[in-house]
Design a protein around this motif. Structure first.
Motif, short mmCIF file in Angstrom:
data_model
loop_
_atom_site.label_atom_id
_atom_site.label_comp_id
_atom_site.label_asym_id
_atom_site.label_seq_id
_atom_site.Cartn_x
_atom_site.Cartn_y
_atom_site.Cartn_z
N ARG A 1 -2.58 -25.91 -10.71
CA ARG A 1 -2.12 -25.53 -9.38
C ARG A 1 -2.71 -24.19 -8.95
O ARG A 1 -3.00 -23.97 -7.77
N LEU B 1 5.17 -26.53 -7.28
CA LEU B 1 5.14 -26.86 -8.71
C LEU B 1 6.17 -27.96 -8.94
O LEU B 1 7.30 -27.69 -9.33
N LEU C 1 -2.49 -30.78 -9.97
CA LEU C 1 -1.19 -30.17 -10.23
C LEU C 1 -1.18 -29.43 -11.57
O LEU C 1 -0.53 -28.40 -11.71
N LYS D 1 -5.03 -26.59 0.95
CA LYS D 1 -3.87 -26.84 0.08
C LYS D 1 -2.78 -25.80 0.33
O LYS D 1 -1.59 -26.10 0.30
#
Lengths: 430, 430
Positions: A117, A421, A114, A126
């Motif tokens: 990202r 996010l 993360l 992903k």
């Protein structure tokens, strides 16, 4: 020369083309190199036979490539490109990638993924999560628009908390204290009353909850519905059930490629059982010796009860209905026939609550009295209460947490994987 | 009995029906009354001949009505309903409506109408604005999805300002200082680089600007686009121009009814002229003796220049291009051929800027240097700058202010009329 996408190449002849994308993998043998190029549609093998060219390619650089399509059974997908020209159009500035993305799995914690990202999402698997998520949103919109719901956009900066409680973020609004909306609840009701009759909103909701778990986000996307002129909460469950059937059908048609990448099989939905909360509590106690808190089922109970429903009805979904007054917001319609009970429901999907909904109180006097019963001051809800003076019809609605639905649909372990996010108690970056 | 909507009645025989809606107008003659009923699809006349029933109806109460369709040339639309049963399902609690909504115009200031949005929106013409707005959003999404853009949702709670400047709202995020995003700028660029290549977002943007004018909102809906692997800013203007053509075509097909209510005629778009800022300034000076500020055109200049373009090219739109470096954010791509100039543009629609866009810098070193030139610390943009280390392709984008576009398209005088529940310096309610 017009750019060709990787997914189009298989159907083409052995001709000259221009492709663009990122360098995904490099296997160099000195004078010849096999390089995988990745664009948003897929991955293809490039054959490079120029040493200068081979030296110039770096993992994840973005490139423009001219070459000739060539069939090769040993190449992934049976096709490759004999490269004539290669131009680096997006340079790299790193010694080592934060983690490798071209292996079977990413060998890094979720937190590290993360943090980067912009790297982890470069993996097709992903990114596939968000392509499915995009189609969930599209299905929601399509279904409701087909049924003459209006899409609305309501403010997220508000003057008072909507859902009550202290779990609200404060904003400095020109030196006044304002809040971030916990839901569009008041506004979607207001828009039903303002003549739209049936509305939906796809927007952010903010919860300053002190939970940092696998199923909580502090900023999430809420799929909100509100509908006027209903008979009771069953109209709402009917609507959500029909939407769910539509959704699974729609995804099976539009997301084949992504569901394959993610190795997810979609069930078809026949019927979603509806069980009262008190019946569910009884079943939990009798079958699993599982005690529940007063007027609710805890997270473990939701998982157990979902398993029971799956065994008995082969359904991943179950509506829990008729929650007690004490567990629902002050605007929830009481059930005439059951004292202390409301016309409300949750939708549980594979053991996780993904929807809360119900019929609302539409009568001004009744709402005002209920506020007082709940210990809140009617004056604190000025414009909201005021809007009930002008012939508010019977109405109700529900909200689906987009990331929760995505997570369960794709069998992800952590809700953060279903947010591009994510925002949680400790994360506001990137 | 299934509810019938008003818009369906014209096509029906003289049969029994159930309608629901609000009481819009009452003309009572004692023993008989002609009452207009309004639902989301239209207005129809009810004939009431029962005194008890007549006494029970109040303006804006919501009702369920059973009756028989009856053709009557003198009734509005040539049809009315002979009422057999009338049930009040949403009572009223007022002495006087805040203002009358069943006359030719609302006799109240915009501020008063906004204070009582749940009343003013009951007028079909006020609601029509948002039905057109809904279709603008739908056209935007439809057009971009057709061109393989991905719809994304990015956080609005962020750790540092995006567009620079002090015009940003602060949020208390678990006792840390955070901000509301002024735009999804950094994130949409990041998602292009993360492999989506071409993205769009429909979401709120927050500007703590100290402007309280007819064209400013502090919370608005931004239609954002970002696109990778472009040649230069002309690709972006091409995209926006094609979208605008599509939009007007789409609205002419889907919004006939609402455009009629609003008495708006849509032009067709042939071509949107592109004029450099410096040429526009020269024309303003020569034709209108209008001086412009350095590197910009002021609001009056935009109006004058739009008039010039309308006269010369019969276009409501004009792209102003090649703004100077000093007037654009630090991430804007400089123009190789013109020192001090950027690859940027604004779209002006009937004298109002509705879009800002441009190519962005995609090279890490160049972006870092530019930050320093602009006097900002690269370290303050940690993850943003970091994301440029990994082969960011050439890219750019633009954003359309939804309320501004709606306002101009529908010839509204104040941007607040194009927002369901506007937020400005003095308004956070309802």
């Amino acid at each position: 020369m017009k750019r060709v996408f990787v997914s189009q190449i298989k159907k083409m002849k052995e001709e000259s083309i221009l492709v663009k994308g990122w360098i995904y993998k490099i296997k160099s043998f000195g004078k010849i190199a096999f390089v995988l190029l990745r664009d948003k549609t897929g991955v293809i093998q490039l054959v490079l036979d120029d040493e200068g060219m081979i030296d110039s390619v770096k993992l994840e650089a973005s490139v423009e490539v001219k070459g000739i399509i060539s069939k090769n059974e040993r190449a992934p997908g049976g096709v490759e490109i004999q490269v004539k020209e290669l131009k680096i159009i997006g340079k790299t500035y790193y010694d080592l990638l934060p983690f490798s993305i071209n292996q079977r799995e990413i060998e890094a914690s979720l937190e590290t993924q993360l943090d980067h990202r912009y790297i982890s999402l470069r993996r097709p698997d992903k990114r596939a999560v968000f392509k499915v998520q995009e189609e969930i949103v599209e299905a929601f919109r399509k279904y409701l628009r087909k049924h003459d719901f209006s899409e609305i956009h309501t403010p997220k900066i508000i003057a008072s908390g909507t859902e009550g409680g202290s779990e609200v973020f404060t904003v400095n609004y020109f030196d006044r204290r304002a809040f971030l909306a916990q839901s569009p609840q008041f506004y979607k009701q207001m828009m039903v009353g303002a003549g739209f009759e049936a509305v939906f909103e796809i927007g952010h909701a903010y919860r300053a909850e002190l939970h940092n778990t696998w199923r909580h986000l502090n900023e999430y996307v809420s799929l909100d519905v509100e509908m006027g002129f209903i008979e009771d909460e069953n109209d709402l469950m009917d609507l959500e059930e029909e939407f769910m059937k539509f959704l699974f059908q729609y995804l099976s048609e539009t997301c084949k490629k992504y569901l394959e990448i993610l190795k997810v099989k979609l069930p078809t939905i026949e019927h979603i059982p509806r069980v009262t909360l008190s019946d569910a509590q009884k079943i939990l106690l009798e079958k699993y010796n599982k005690k529940s808190p007063v007027g609710n089922i805890d997270a473990e109970g939701e998982i157990l009860f979902s398993r029971y429903i799956k065994d008995k009805y082969d359904s991943d979904f179950v509506f829990l209905t008729k929650y007690p007054v004490s567990k629902r917001p002050m605007y929830t319609m009481p059930d005439d026939e059951n004292k202390g009970i409301t016309r409300s429901f949750d939708l549980i999907y594979k053991g996780l609550e993904i929807t809360t909904g119900g019929q609302r109180i539409h009568d001004y006097d009744m709402l005002k009295e209920n506020m007082i019963k709940f210990g809140v001051k009617p004056n604190d809800f000025g414009f909201y209460l005021e809007s009930f003076k002008y012939g508010m019809p019977p109405h109700g609605g529900f909200a689906i947490g987009l990331e929760r639905l995505t997570m369960k649909l794709l069998d992800l372990e952590n809700i953060r994987e279903a947010s591009l996010l994510p925002r949680d108690m400790s994360r506001i970056m990137p």
